[in-house]
Write an enzyme that holds these catalytic residues in place. Structure first.
Site, PDB file in Angstrom:
ATOM      1  N   GLU A 242       1.691  -0.714  -2.926  1.00  0.00           N
ATOM      2  CA  GLU A 242       0.503  -0.683  -3.797  1.00  0.00           C
ATOM      3  C   GLU A 242      -0.701  -0.574  -2.878  1.00  0.00           C
ATOM      4  OE1 GLU A 242       0.548  -0.404  -6.891  1.00  0.00           O
ATOM      5  OE2 GLU A 242       2.336  -1.376  -7.701  1.00  0.00           O
ATOM      6  N   CYS A 276      -8.355  -3.271  -6.402  1.00  0.00           N
ATOM      7  CA  CYS A 276      -7.718  -1.984  -6.093  1.00  0.00           C
ATOM      8  C   CYS A 276      -8.055  -0.949  -7.153  1.00  0.00           C
ATOM      9  CB  CYS A 276      -6.217  -2.168  -5.962  1.00  0.00           C
ATOM     10  SG  CYS A 276      -5.473  -3.027  -7.344  1.00  0.00           S
TER      11      CYS A 276
END
Ligand code: NAD
Length: 468
Positions: A242, A276
């Site tokens: 990720e 993110c």
């Protein structure tokens, strides 16, 4: 271990502990242990031997442990939230530390609710083939500093449910929160199945090359993810990566500027933009460009920023000096380029704490570094467009593709635009919300593999076919 003092006292930093400072004040929060490679090897060995008994428990028994671990987090949630605020910086209020501590127990519980029954792939009278998922063994969980507790839970909850043991390596910027979280979980879990080693990237690198680690769950920058993909290849480890993103939002001409302002604001500025899948570049149609800029600016002006322990604040400091400087340099470059500052842009660099004012930058070149690089901070560039195809092309022009959003009063039209965007998740009239039932992950250089949902769960196992 339910008070803030008890949580900190439970962390044994040894003689050479690393001091951790409050990013809002510079005050000392506590000391984190600096583990050696020998400590890491001992942790992996202990995890490997505990994993066998853990994997032999039934799924129901493992979930029972995880439910009780969620109860333990709930009992310690106020203390955990205080530690998150003092170490990471996000405030109690708004989508802050209370939200993060609460999400940890929610994620554990929902991870246990996914149906994992045996899958029959062929049953035609001649052939009978079924798939089950077996544990991998020892999973490494390496995380960043922006949502330290929540992201750690995202990694370890599915890993443990699937019968793996886990060795966690928190970010060196926010180790105390994760060390405390692991202490809380280990007050319930069987000894050995959840280990933690604290240190910098060199400890992370040693973990990702350890021969007994079968899978690496990594959340962090694309640069580090690339290194892990290379170094873990020698032993063919499974990976979920990720990585970074630079999420675009496209506002269509039929959107209502007032109605979307709050969603745009929190999409961009949740956790001071250090998320993110935050909205990191906004493309707004020329016909409503000024109205959107005005609504966003008026809203942003009203958002109180300060030390997160003060309940009135909904925004805190940037977490560390490195990130503060990255944002500062990008914003300075944007101003130097002639872009228009709608709000903020000029931090007090001599004041204590890494406070950076909410910054909105209009009429900026689409190629400016503030647009095409991940700022990971509280500065949003707003690009004007007239041709929707051009805006979609811009959204797709980067080598990352984590999230994106489309804003419109016409959901069908927005969905049609969404199908043309290259990203792992495209939200409509919101940005960045995650849900433990819905798979989440990036494409392109934002990584591979998904977390959450059944797909996230089974990625912590290895499929085994029984044919016959
Ligand atoms: P980072 O890559 O610098 O560090 C992440 C972790 O990796 C830390 O624990 C660090 O110690 C460790 N590490 C460093 N070098 C290593 C190596 N060679 N081998 C193994 N581990 C190593 O990232 P960061 O600055 O902590 O986090 C910010 C980045 O993370 C941003 O780019 C952000 O977009 C991304 N992020 C992505 C997601 C997602 O779900 N996609 C979530 C949060 C953050």
């Amino acid at each position: 271990m339910n008070t803030y003092e008890e949580l900190l006292t439970a962390i044994d930093a040894g003689d050479n502990g690393r001091p951790i400072y409050d990013p809002a004040t510079g005050d000392l929060v506590g000391h984190a242990p600096q583990h050696s490679v020998a400590d890491l090897n001992a942790a992996v060995d202990a995890a490997a031997s505990a994993q066998k008994a853990w994997s032999l428990l039934s799924d129901a028994d493992r979930c029972d442990y995880l439910q009780r671990a969620a109860d333990a987090i709930d009992a310690a949630a106020p203390a955990l939230a205080e530690l998150i605020t003092r170490e990471q910086g996000k405030p109690y209020s708004g989508p802050g530390s209370r939200f993060e501590a609460g999400a940890c127990s929610t994620w554990l519980r929902v991870t246990c609710s996914h149906d994992l029954s045996e899958e029959t792939v062929v049953d035609d009278g001649e052939t009978h083939a079924v798939i089950n998922y077996r544990p991998i063994g020892v999973v490494a969980a390496i995380g960043p500093w922006n949502w330290p507790a929540m992201i750690t839970i995202w990694q370890i909850a599915p890993a443990l449910r699937m019968g793996n043991a886990v060795v966690v390596k928190p970010s060196e910027y926010t180790p105390l929160t994760v060390l405390a979280l692991v202490k809380i979980l280990n007050s319930v879990l069987p000894e050995g199945v959840l280990q933690i080693v604290s240190g910098d990237g060199s400890i992370g690198a040693a973990l990702t090359t350890h021969e007994k680690v079968g899978k690496v769950m990594f959340t962090g920058s694309t640069a580090t993810g690339r290194r892990i993909a290379e170094s873990s290849g020698a032993s063919v480890k499974r990976l979920t990566l990720e990585l970074g993103g630079n999420d675009a939002g496209i506002v269509l001409p039929d959107a209502d500027p007032k109605a979307i302002a709050e969603g745009l604001f929190w999409g961009a500025f949740i956790n001071m933009g250090q998320t993110c899948a935050a909205l990191k570049r906004l493309y707004v149609h020329d016909s409503i460009y000024d109205a959107v800029c005005t609504e966003l600016t008026e809203l942003a002006k009203q958002m109180p920023m300060g030390h997160g322990i003060d309940e009135t604040n909904v925004l805190g400091p940037v977490q560390n000096k490195m990130q503060f400087d990255i944002v500062d340099n990008l914003v300075t470059a944007a101003k130097d380029s002639g872009a228009r500052v709608l709000l903020g842009g000029e931090p007090d660099r001599d004041a204590p704490g890494y406070f950076f004012p909410l910054t909105l930058i209009a009429d900026i070149s689409p190629d400016h570094p503030l647009v095409v690089q991940e700022q990971f901070g509280p500065a949003l560039p707003i690009v004007r467009y007239t041709d929707l195809d051009w805006a979609i092309e811009q959204a797709n022009s980067l080598d990352v593709g984590l999230g994106a959003s489309v804003w419109s009063s016409d959901r069908d039209k927005a969905r049609e635009v969404a199908t043309q965007i290259e990203a792992g998740t495209i939200w409509i009239n919101s940005h960045g919300g995650v849900d433990p039932r819905i798979p989440f992950g990036g494409i392109k250089q934002s990584g591979y593999g998904v977390e959450f949902g059944v797909a996230g769960l089974t990625s912590l196992g290895v499929p085994q076919v029984i044919n016959g």
